[in-house]
Scaffold this active site. Structure first.
Site, PDB file in Angstrom:
ATOM      1  CG  ASP A   1      -1.916  -1.168   1.176  1.00  0.00           C
ATOM      2  OD1 ASP A   1      -2.080  -1.764   0.095  1.00  0.00           O
ATOM      3  OD2 ASP A   1      -2.500  -1.488   2.221  1.00  0.00           O
TER       4      ASP A   1
ATOM      5  CG  HIS B   1      13.032 -17.938   4.536  1.00  0.00           C
ATOM      6  ND1 HIS B   1      13.127 -19.248   4.935  1.00  0.00           N
ATOM      7  CD2 HIS B   1      13.602 -17.203   5.526  1.00  0.00           C
ATOM      8  CE1 HIS B   1      13.723 -19.314   6.102  1.00  0.00           C
ATOM      9  NE2 HIS B   1      14.026 -18.081   6.488  1.00  0.00           N
TER      10      HIS B   1
ATOM     11  CD  GLU C   1       9.433  -6.540   3.340  1.00  0.00           C
ATOM     12  OE1 GLU C   1       9.496  -7.317   2.367  1.00  0.00           O
ATOM     13  OE2 GLU C   1       8.877  -6.849   4.421  1.00  0.00           O
TER      14      GLU C   1
ATOM     15  NE  ARG D   1      16.917 -15.692   5.639  1.00  0.00           N
ATOM     16  CZ  ARG D   1      16.291 -14.720   6.297  1.00  0.00           C
ATOM     17  NH1 ARG D   1      15.810 -13.678   5.652  1.00  0.00           N
ATOM     18  NH2 ARG D   1      16.150 -14.797   7.605  1.00  0.00           N
TER      19      ARG D   1
ATOM     20  CB  THR E   1      12.764 -19.675  12.573  1.00  0.00           C
ATOM     21  OG1 THR E   1      14.010 -19.027  12.865  1.00  0.00           O
ATOM     22  CG2 THR E   1      12.710 -20.963  13.359  1.00  0.00           C
TER      23      THR E   1
END
Length: 487
Positions: A115, A136, A281, A180, A148
């Protein structure tokens, strides 16, 4: 009287909701108007609503910029009544999270529809480095819920359908603890080559059984619960199915180290957009570059969040409110009127789901130039479909269908920024891994520093790209030279 606006987003703990409620009660007692932004964000938001009754539950819509380009406030829709409000402000800070819901497989909450990025893009602020998305390795297959990295830190092992610990082949030194993006690509490669698990061979097994029940219940109790709730698996006795899942965007709204949003001038130098800040972020200070180390989201949020807060305090002391421009809410009212006046059209979630499947197909873990080019055309068609979304429920009070339709307009901004930026970058760099650009002596790992060591800027109005140089001179330490990534 000043308005105090707090936003509670997914990921904040219940204790944070209690803390917010205490603050808001005190503000309300002294006569301030209070609002909750983006209701539905999770435990913290629900706890806050339970402990405190706000005056308004609202959803931000658009930034308001004056003739000088300064941001002087926002428009927002009140959920309780459907009314549009203008919040005039010396300072607007965006902390709206990422846009991970542009992908089908995502660890992000459903509220992460980009948004803040949509607000910035519509206001003429380019989005930076949107081609770089981190996957991930361990999202629960079929659910996307994050397991995790602590699982592999405790010794969990990724196994293919042969029971092989395949990461030993790809990264002999790091094995399952490789970065990752690299682990995600290795998993995807195993699946593509037919060594995936399950009846459809479409996932990898994460094996923790050798850790023992005592260690798992002591060190990874939440993972044990996730196994039961989302995979119907007892991880003390059997492996849990996982797939690479979109997790974090390295790009976003360009900012400086104070959290101030910046745009490029005619000399390609950064200039501050007065009155506008972004943290977390949704922002792009670009401390991550083309990839992000684990836990460095805290850098975006805490370090630069604090820096922005300190800067805003000093900024507001020396700043007066600027007059709102004529027709400050016109763009927002036009968006809502189009939905209200439409007699037919597509269902918003059908379009949103097609955005997600398209992005998953054309901008996934492994990319090819041909697929990305096809994705550009596909997303352009989806943008036209967004313009034709219809709304069957025209009611005003708590009309979540209207909010979902408006959120799709934010999804398409982030999706198009991503696919157009990715297709234009003819190299592999960090999380942007393109099969066409392989390892050569001049371009190690497909990375072309001569032509592509630069930031991408995507402009919504023209659907075009410009570029700006990478800042290679730190303020207080020596610069680190570029080097080849190896394992």
């Amino acid at each position: 009287m000043e308005n105090i606006i707090f936003e509670v987003t997914e990921g904040e703990r219940v204790q944070d909701g209690v803390w917010f409620a205490q603050i808001l009660r005190e503000y309300k007692r002294t006569g301030f108007k209070t609002a909750i932004d983006d209701f539905g964000a999770g435990f913290a938001g629900l706890k806050l609503l339970a402990d405190f009754q706000p005056d308004i539950i609202k959803i931000d819509m658009d930034l308001i910029r004056d003739a000088d380009g300064d941001v002087v406030g926002v428009t927002a829709i009140e959920m309780e009544t459907g009314d549009v409000h203008i919040f005039e402000a010396k300072t607007t800070l965006l902390a709206t999270g990422g846009a991970g819901r542009i992908f089908a497989a995502s660890t992000n909450a459903f509220i992460n529809t980009g948004d803040g990025l949509g607000m910035a893009a519509r206001a003429g602020i380019p989005l930076q480095d949107m081609e770089f998305w981190q996957f991930h390795p361990t999202g629960v297959h079929g659910a996307g819920v994050l397991l995790t990295e602590g699982c592999r830190g405790e010794g969990a092992i990724l196994r293919n359908s042969n029971g092989e610990r395949f990461m030993e082949r790809y990264a002999p030194a790091y094995k399952d603890l490789a970065p990752r993006d690299y682990v995600s690509r290795c998993m995807d490669q195993e699946i593509k080559e037919g060594r995936g698990c399950g009846p459809n061979k479409d996932y990898i097994n994460l094996d923790m059984t050798h850790l023992g029940a005592d260690t798992i219940m002591k060190r990874l109790p939440s993972v044990f619960e996730i196994g039961h709730n989302f995979a119907n698996v007892d991880i003390t006795k059997e492996p849990i199915p996982v797939v690479p899942t979109i997790h974090y965007q390295m790009g976003g709204i360009p900012t400086n180290i104070h959290g101030q949003v910046v745009i490029q001038n005619a000399e390609n130098k950064s200039e501050v957009v007065n009155g506008l800040y972004a943290v977390g972020e949704c922002s792009c200070v670009s401390v991550h570059g083309a990839n992000r180390l684990g836990t460095n989201s805290l850098l975006d949020l805490l370090v630069f969040g604090r820096a922005a807060g300190n800067h805003i305090v000093e900024h507001n002391k020396a700043t007066s409110h600027k007059a709102l421009p004529a027709g400050a809410a016109d763009a927002t009212l036009a968006r809502i009127a189009r939905l209200d006046n439409a007699t037919d059209g597509e269902y918003a979630q059908d379009v949103a789901n097609d955005i997600r499947s398209t992005m998953q197909k054309h901008a996934g873990v492994f990319r090819t130039q041909a697929s990305m080019d096809e994705g550009v055309a596909a997303v352009a068609k989806l943008r036209e479909r967004v313009k034709n979304i219809g709304l069957k429920d025209k009611s005003k009070i708590f009309n979540t269908a209207r909010i979902e339709a408006l959120e799709v307009e934010n999804l398409i901004e982030s999706a198009e920024a991503t696919i157009v930026s990715a297709a234009a970058r003819h190299e592999s760099r960090g999380a942007h891994s393109v099969n066409d650009y392989g390892d050569t002596p001049s371009h190690p790992n497909g990375r072309n520093d001569t032509d592509w060591h630069k930031h991408t800027l995507w402009h919504s109005a023209s659907n075009s790209l410009t570029y700006k140089p990478v800042q290679m001179i730190p303020l207080s330490v020596d610069s680190l030279p570029l080097k080849v990534r190896s394992f």
